[in-house]
Design a protein around this motif. Sequence first.
Motif, PDB file in Angstrom:
ATOM      1  N   PHE A  37      -5.943   1.370   6.098  1.00  0.00           N
ATOM      2  CA  PHE A  37      -4.685   2.036   5.772  1.00  0.00           C
ATOM      3  C   PHE A  37      -4.662   3.409   6.440  1.00  0.00           C
ATOM      4  N   LYS A  41       0.297   3.343   5.174  1.00  0.00           N
ATOM      5  CA  LYS A  41       0.623   1.985   5.625  1.00  0.00           C
ATOM      6  C   LYS A  41      -0.644   1.174   5.891  1.00  0.00           C
ATOM      7  N   LEU A  42      -0.552  -0.125   5.636  1.00  0.00           N
ATOM      8  CA  LEU A  42      -1.626  -1.041   6.011  1.00  0.00           C
ATOM      9  C   LEU A  42      -1.494  -1.316   7.499  1.00  0.00           C
ATOM     10  N   GLU A 154      -2.672  -4.165  -0.677  1.00  0.00           N
ATOM     11  CA  GLU A 154      -1.778  -3.080  -1.088  1.00  0.00           C
ATOM     12  C   GLU A 154      -1.959  -2.748  -2.560  1.00  0.00           C
ATOM     13  N   SER A 155      -2.111  -3.791  -3.395  1.00  0.00           N
ATOM     14  CA  SER A 155      -2.307  -3.557  -4.834  1.00  0.00           C
ATOM     15  C   SER A 155      -3.624  -2.842  -5.101  1.00  0.00           C
ATOM     16  N   VAL A 164       0.718   3.885  -1.088  1.00  0.00           N
ATOM     17  CA  VAL A 164       1.241   2.885  -0.150  1.00  0.00           C
ATOM     18  C   VAL A 164       2.761   2.970  -0.093  1.00  0.00           C
TER      19      VAL A 164
END
Length: 282
Positions: A37, A41-42, A154-155, A164
């Motif tokens: 990340f 953002k990923l 993301e979680s 995020v």
Amino acid sequence: MLVLGLLFTACIGGVAEASASTDLLIVNKKTNKLAYFSGGKLEKTFPVATGKTKALTPEGSFKIVVKIQNRPYYKEKIPGGDPSNPLGDRWLGLEVNGTKGTTYAIHGNNNESSIGKYVSAGCIRMHNEDIRWLYPRISKNTTVVIISTSADMESIAVNHGYAVGKTLVPGTFIVGGVSTKLQEPFVVEQSRVYVPLKELVTLSGGTMNRNAGTGELTIAIGNRSVTHKPLSDKAVVNGTSVTMLPSRNVNDRLLIPLSSVPALFGINVKWNPQQQSVTLLK
């Protein structure tokens, strides 16, 4: 409690740059994937190999403290950069239980077919091409979360305080014409800017203490005495209650909305989006 508290030879030996605090690495042992990340953002996900048993690769939140290119494999006296070196040619050492980045790491390998499997003595192996891509983008002090879960990346990031979907920018405060780059980023969300409270207080010449019983922070800057409970939308300034946008936890640090700084601390502020800096005007 983590927020409040912070406010206030499994693989094989290294040499102990500023933190890229907008970055986060997550290693999910359940899927043997590593997520990178940056800026909220990923950016990319990679396959990895982890420990032969679940206990070998430690779980938790750790920091990158060592970066080495062409690290020798001391156990077998294999030079760094040698094709037979099981560490590959890039080493990102993790601080785990006082090992100072010499024992656990994210590194390359000499057996590409091992990636994706449970085969290591505790380290996290990557394809050599992948870690060569990642290595220059990662600074010392970057956080690495190692976990085993069915949750998506993301979680996992959100659950560990990473913003995020928000814009994270390297923070700079300007006080008296002097620019100071911060260890923690600013968060920009729908034109609202959030700044790290601890560094704001320090650069303003103030003090901050936490009440161990209530968790409330008491902040003194100039003639202002402010109490605030982290993550709440209230503060008390010199005995008067003030409503504010809630403070928030990002990367295990407490941030407050820039718009609340004048009312809380009597400090006028100026946000420069081009320079990504905040000027503090007393």
